[in-house]
Motif scaffolding. Structure first.
Motif, PDB file in Angstrom:
ATOM      1  N   MET A   1       0.746  -1.740  -0.066  1.00  0.00           N
ATOM      2  CA  MET A   1       0.074   0.314   0.088  1.00  0.00           C
ATOM      3  C   MET A   1       1.027   1.206   0.177  1.00  0.00           C
ATOM      4  O   MET A   1       0.502   1.895  -0.662  1.00  0.00           O
ATOM      5  N   ILE A   2       2.145   1.109   1.073  1.00  0.00           N
ATOM      6  CA  ILE A   2       2.425   2.264   1.120  1.00  0.00           C
ATOM      7  C   ILE A   2       3.401   2.317  -0.703  1.00  0.00           C
ATOM      8  O   ILE A   2       3.366   3.931  -0.701  1.00  0.00           O
ATOM      9  N   SER A   3       4.162   1.481  -0.821  1.00  0.00           N
ATOM     10  CA  SER A   3       4.581   1.261  -2.095  1.00  0.00           C
ATOM     11  C   SER A   3       4.613   2.254  -3.079  1.00  0.00           C
ATOM     12  O   SER A   3       4.518   3.103  -4.175  1.00  0.00           O
ATOM     13  N   LEU A   4       2.967   1.780  -3.053  1.00  0.00           N
ATOM     14  CA  LEU A   4       2.281   1.855  -4.698  1.00  0.00           C
ATOM     15  C   LEU A   4       1.867   3.553  -4.271  1.00  0.00           C
ATOM     16  O   LEU A   4       1.534   3.671  -5.540  1.00  0.00           O
ATOM     17  N   THR A   5       1.124   3.458  -3.033  1.00  0.00           N
ATOM     18  CA  THR A   5       0.688   5.441  -3.209  1.00  0.00           C
ATOM     19  C   THR A   5       1.760   5.900  -3.537  1.00  0.00           C
ATOM     20  O   THR A   5       1.571   7.313  -4.226  1.00  0.00           O
ATOM     21  N   GLY A   6       2.962   5.320  -2.812  1.00  0.00           N
ATOM     22  CA  GLY A   6       4.438   6.330  -3.574  1.00  0.00           C
ATOM     23  C   GLY A   6       4.823   6.810  -4.845  1.00  0.00           C
ATOM     24  O   GLY A   6       4.468   7.521  -6.079  1.00  0.00           O
ATOM     25  N   PHE A   7       4.385   5.535  -5.495  1.00  0.00           N
ATOM     26  CA  PHE A   7       4.648   5.570  -7.457  1.00  0.00           C
ATOM     27  C   PHE A   7       3.552   6.444  -8.254  1.00  0.00           C
ATOM     28  O   PHE A   7       3.657   7.380  -8.425  1.00  0.00           O
TER      29      PHE A   7
ATOM     30  N   LEU B   1       1.616   8.753  -6.542  1.00  0.00           N
ATOM     31  CA  LEU B   1       2.129  10.313  -6.134  1.00  0.00           C
ATOM     32  C   LEU B   1       3.043  10.448  -7.317  1.00  0.00           C
ATOM     33  O   LEU B   1       2.513  11.629  -8.089  1.00  0.00           O
ATOM     34  N   PHE B   2       4.528  10.137  -6.873  1.00  0.00           N
ATOM     35  CA  PHE B   2       4.869  11.142  -7.764  1.00  0.00           C
ATOM     36  C   PHE B   2       5.035  10.403  -9.070  1.00  0.00           C
ATOM     37  O   PHE B   2       5.906  11.463 -10.272  1.00  0.00           O
TER      38      PHE B   2
END
Lengths: 380, 536
Positions: free
Chosen positions: B474-480, B482-483
């Motif tokens: 969840m954290i990494s996918l959200t980061g991707f 957004l970025f």
């Protein structure tokens, strides 16, 4: 020519090392340049001078990193799998920081707006400093052992967290990494820019150089006195079919010094680290930045090999299940794959070095503020 | 057993980052050659306008290239971070083309790209052209090696499973490189990239013509791109990747799914033009069929049959049962009972080990699977049909649309009346997104159609992921997300800005926005003589 499996296993340890050193000396330097950018460049034109010293080359240099990752995938698949998934958030942190560079270099000067350019300058700072720190921190954790184990079907399980990676020794290793790249970059900027940037860079060489020497010495001392090493106590023949579950590993105090004790000539590596950095400072302060760059490259090489040689044959020791540790002899690819990859490297690495040298020769000059302002729409 | 939500999220992350990466790749593949053509004309004729064309389209190339590099980094990391078991299981084979891609292609492309942008003043004309050429060669080589890697995922030749190392090992490197699936994919993918770049140059040039701006510049750019584009779309369509669908089970399943063919028909099979495929009912509702077409397209013959999904699933069931035996004996071999007898049984069944692993989502030890679990795994052994059926049709539709435009564009350009055909210029402008739609749906067909496999018939996607948690993903996918969204906005902003500015962004003093306000013709004094020469 068919090389013996055990010879190839060793050669691939050397080749991965070569790729890491190639990365540190070239793109590591670009990262140092990114780190120094907001501090050594006081005006927009000065910052553009700094960027344009590496502008034509940083992209090619970055391929050392990409190829190092690819080579680890191909030559040490289990290491690639275990380290990248285990250090999940650390890897993503480095990756996200690296995102800033391609766009930062190319987009920054396309818009003439102070806020826009300032934002990208800090982007380039993050893209330089964060990966430099993270890679050092990763090395620091490898030296202490990483909490992971393999099951019978060789699936890796990492049992530590993200913040566990940020322990004091690993942070110190991160500072060694950042410090050496900043110093290396400062020598480069002294060589490739005019006043006043070159003068600021010269002062930075001294500061970052002395800092790195101190941090490297402290890390060495800490490793000797405070950190237990790993030792293989039983394992199959070196050319056996690789299976990381068939050996026995013990955690032994001072084990990271064993290689240096049994092969005293390897003490040349840490010596090269210190001497390279020291010479780089001396040469830089006498305005011999060209030779200084050679010295700092050797210093960077010495530091990396010092860590690698201490751990050999370990690549990724496991702190929670030492027998699962990944070593040069049992975490590798098949004989055929190593052979194919060996010849690919033998053909392409010399070619790469040749054309890279050509590009540096063609673009070689001191970048000046006047030149940048004259080529406003061409330069980065 | 891995958490199924975690695997689902890992797939979303990989698919979204890979498809995002492929927004930038095709333009790089094609535009690099268009730059080579433009610069070659400059070097041969010495006419400055061609240098300006190289520089201007080069600027847009650079804006796109930067994000290609950025998002490509993710791909190099992501196999390890998110697909750790995959990396271990096939790294011996899959890693090699990736590493060679770095050594042979990325270094070449990336070392010279910097000189392409910054070397104009420091290289001779010929040297600079060589730099542009090597950048193009490098980027196209990288397509070759990544497609060798991807082709192996679809049709894993030249490798064998070893129970001792618990992974696939390379047995013949040349088989991996010359994999027919990889070769067909390479031609199809790079040609699609050339079409993308052509449509990009054509659409923007058409806009300049519609605006009556920088006409000499726009017409020449249009001419270069329309010829290149027509040749490329013909090779995309004529050398489409159908021929690759004959090899290997995965490709057969994919073909049947694309055509929603549930039952094997008497050859030559009919082509389903419209329908509502349902995996639930294992049939296609309201199908409208064209007799003979599928057999002709897929097998290029009248007597070879196209296997239907139900028949393929029957074969899969047999192989799943055989795979259960393979798994049982694998456990014995790895559990210390490495006897010749056990080895013999394992060797007999090991080609079906992957099918046995399809049971892993339902039971930890596939050898003990129940009848119901086997049936579930059989259901899983083909991909969801409807999305494949439709995305394939979108891809083909987009391809035919571009063929039509390019034929018309080529014809009117050859007759030198393109500027008067404003309706066609408008169609070119609005069709700029079409090649991207084709490329993305094409990749979707290739990769979603490969499911349930990460490596065809060898490694199911369900066990290929890293041992991460839902939270991690969840954290990494959200980061991707957004970025990548932020980067996309910045990229589009710059792309639009510079496309609008046009060659005026080169600050040569010769183009539209740099003219004195009084002059209204679409040319400046500097380009006027050239304009005249052209009409001679």
């Amino acid at each position: 020519m068919i090389l013996d499996y055990e010879v190839l296993k060793f050669i691939w340890w050397v080749l991965v090392g070569v790729l890491f050193i190639g990365f540190a000396v070239t793109d590591g330097m670009d990262m140092g340049v990114g780190t120094l950018l907001p501090f050594l460049g006081k005006s927009d034109s000065e910052r553009r001078v700094i960027i344009n010293t590496v502008g034509p080359h940083w992209d090619g240099n970055q391929v050392w990193l990409i190829t190092a990752a690819g080579a680890i995938f191909a030559a040490w698949p289990l290491v690639y799998a275990t380290a990248f998934s285990g250090f999940y958030f650390a890897m993503l942190l480095a990756l996200f920081a690296l995102f800033f560079r391609p766009v930062g270099f190319d987009y920054r000067s396309k818009i003439d707006n102070r806020h826009w350019r300032n934002a990208w300058d800090w982007g380039l700072f993050i893209g330089g400093a964060v990966p430099a720190l993270v890679f050092g921190i990763a090395f620091g954790n490898l030296l202490q052992g990483v909490p992971f184990h393999l099951d019978n079907l060789l699936r890796p399980y990492y049992t530590g967290g993200f913040f566990g990676l940020l322990n004091p020794f690993a942070l110190l290793a991160g500072l060694v990494s950042l410090g050496m790249l900043v110093m290396h970059a400062a020598v480069w900027l002294q060589l490739r820019t005019g006043e006043p940037i070159a003068g600021r860079a010269k002062r930075m060489v001294k500061r970052a150089g002395l800092f790195t020497i101190a941090a490297f010495a402290l890390a060495g001392l800490w490793l000797t006195l405070g950190i237990d090493g790993y030792q293989v106590s039983a394992m199959p023949a070196l050319d056996a079919t690789p299976n990381p579950l068939t050996k026995q590993v013990e955690i032994v105090p001072y084990a990271w010094l064993t290689n240096y004790a049994t092969h005293p000539w390897t003490l040349l590596f840490p010596l090269l680290g210190f001497a390279g950095l020291g010479l780089a400072i001396l040469l830089s302060q006498r305005d011999r930045a060209g030779l200084g760059l050679v010295a700092s490259s050797l210093g960077v090489t010495g530091i990396i090999v010092t860590a690698g040689a201490a751990m050999f044959p370990f690549i990724m020791p496991s702190s929670t299940d030492p027998n699962s540790s990944l070593i040069v002899w049992d975490a590798v690819s098949s004989h055929l794959t190593l052979t194919v990859m060996f010849w690919a490297a033998m053909i392409f690495v010399p070619l790469i070095l040749m054309y890279t040298t050509w590009t540096y020769t063609k673009m070689w000059r001191r970048v000046t503020v006047e030149e940048i302002e004259a080529q406003d729409h061409l330069a980065y | 057993m891995l958490d199924s939500t975690m695997i689902e999220l890992s797939r979303w992350q990989f698919a979204s980052t890979a498809m995002y990466h492929f927004l930038f790749v095709p333009l790089t593949l094609g535009l690099s050659w268009i730059l080579v053509i433009m610069e070659s004309v400059y070097v041969m004729t010495g006419r400055e306008i061609y240098r300006d064309m190289t520089k201007f389209w080069g600027k847009l190339f650079g804006i796109n290239f930067a994000l290609g590099v950025t998002t490509g980094l993710t791909m190099e990391f992501q196999f390890g971070t998110n697909w750790a078991y995959y990396s271990h299981y096939v790294g011996d084979v899959f890693g090699a083309p990736l590493a060679i891609e770095g050594l042979m292609a990325f270094f070449l492309e990336s070392t010279f790209i910097g000189l392409f942008f910054l070397g104009w003043e420091r290289l001779s004309k010929r040297q600079h052209l060589m730099v542009t050429f090597l950048t193009a060669v490098g980027s196209n080589f990288s397509a070759l090696w990544i497609l060798v890697a991807n082709g192996w995922m679809q049709n894993p030749v030249g490798a064998e499973f070893s129970y001792e190392t618990m992974r696939m090992e390379m047995t013949n490197f040349m088989d991996v490189v010359l994999n027919p699936v990889a070769q067909v994919k390479f031609v199809h993918t790079v040609a699609a990239g050339y079409v993308t770049a052509s449509m990009f140059v054509l659409g923007i040039s058409a806009w300049y013509m519609l605006k009556g701006r920088d006409l000499a510049f726009a017409k020449r750019s249009f001419s270069v791109a329309v010829g290149f584009g027509l040749a490329s779309i013909l090779s995309v369509i004529l050398l489409g990747d159908e021929s690759g669908y004959e090899v290997g089970d995965v490709q057969k399943v994919k073909l049947a799914a694309i055509e929603a063919e549930w039952h094997t028909e008497e050859p030559p099979a009919a082509f389903t033009l419209y329908g509502r495929p349902s995996n639930e009912d294992e049939e296609t509702h309201d199908a409208i069929k064209i007799p003979w077409m599928l057999g002709l397209i897929a097998t290029r013959s009248l007597d070879q049959e196209v296997q239907g999904l139900k028949d393929l699933m029957h074969e899969h069931e047999v192989r799943i049962r055989s795979g259960m035996i393979a798994y049982e004996y694998l456990e014995r071999l790895r559990g210390g009972e490495d006897t010749p007898a056990n080895r013999a049984v394992f060797e007999e069944h090991k080609d079906d080990l992957g099918y046995g692993l399809l049971l892993k989502p339902y039971i930890d030890n596939p050898a003990e699977a129940t009848e119901a679990q086997i049936q579930l795994a059989v259901k899983d052994s083909i991909p969801e049909v409807a999305p494949l059926f439709w995305s394939f049709r979108v891809m083909v539709g987009a391809g035919v649309w571009m063929l039509l435009l390019l034929v018309l564009g080529f014809y009117f350009n050859a007759k030198r009346v393109i500027q008067e055909k404003r309706w066609l210029l408008r169609l070119f402008l609005y069709s700029i997104p079409v090649p991207w739609i084709a490329a993305e749906t094409g990749w979707f067909v290739a990769e979603f159609g490969r499911q349930p496999w990460a490596i065809g018939e060898v490694l199911p996607t369900s066990i290929a992921a890293s041992s991460l948690t839902v939270n991690d993903l969840m954290i990494s996918l959200t980061g991707f997300i957004l970025f990548y969204t932020l980067l996309f906005m910045i990229e589009m902003f710059l792309m639009f800005k510079f496309a609008r500015l046009g060659p005026s962004s080169l600050h040569t003093g010769r183009y539209h926005h740099e003219r004195p306000a009084t002059s209204s013709a679409g040319m400046t004094p500097a380009t006027a003589p050239q304009q005249q020469r052209e009409s001679d």
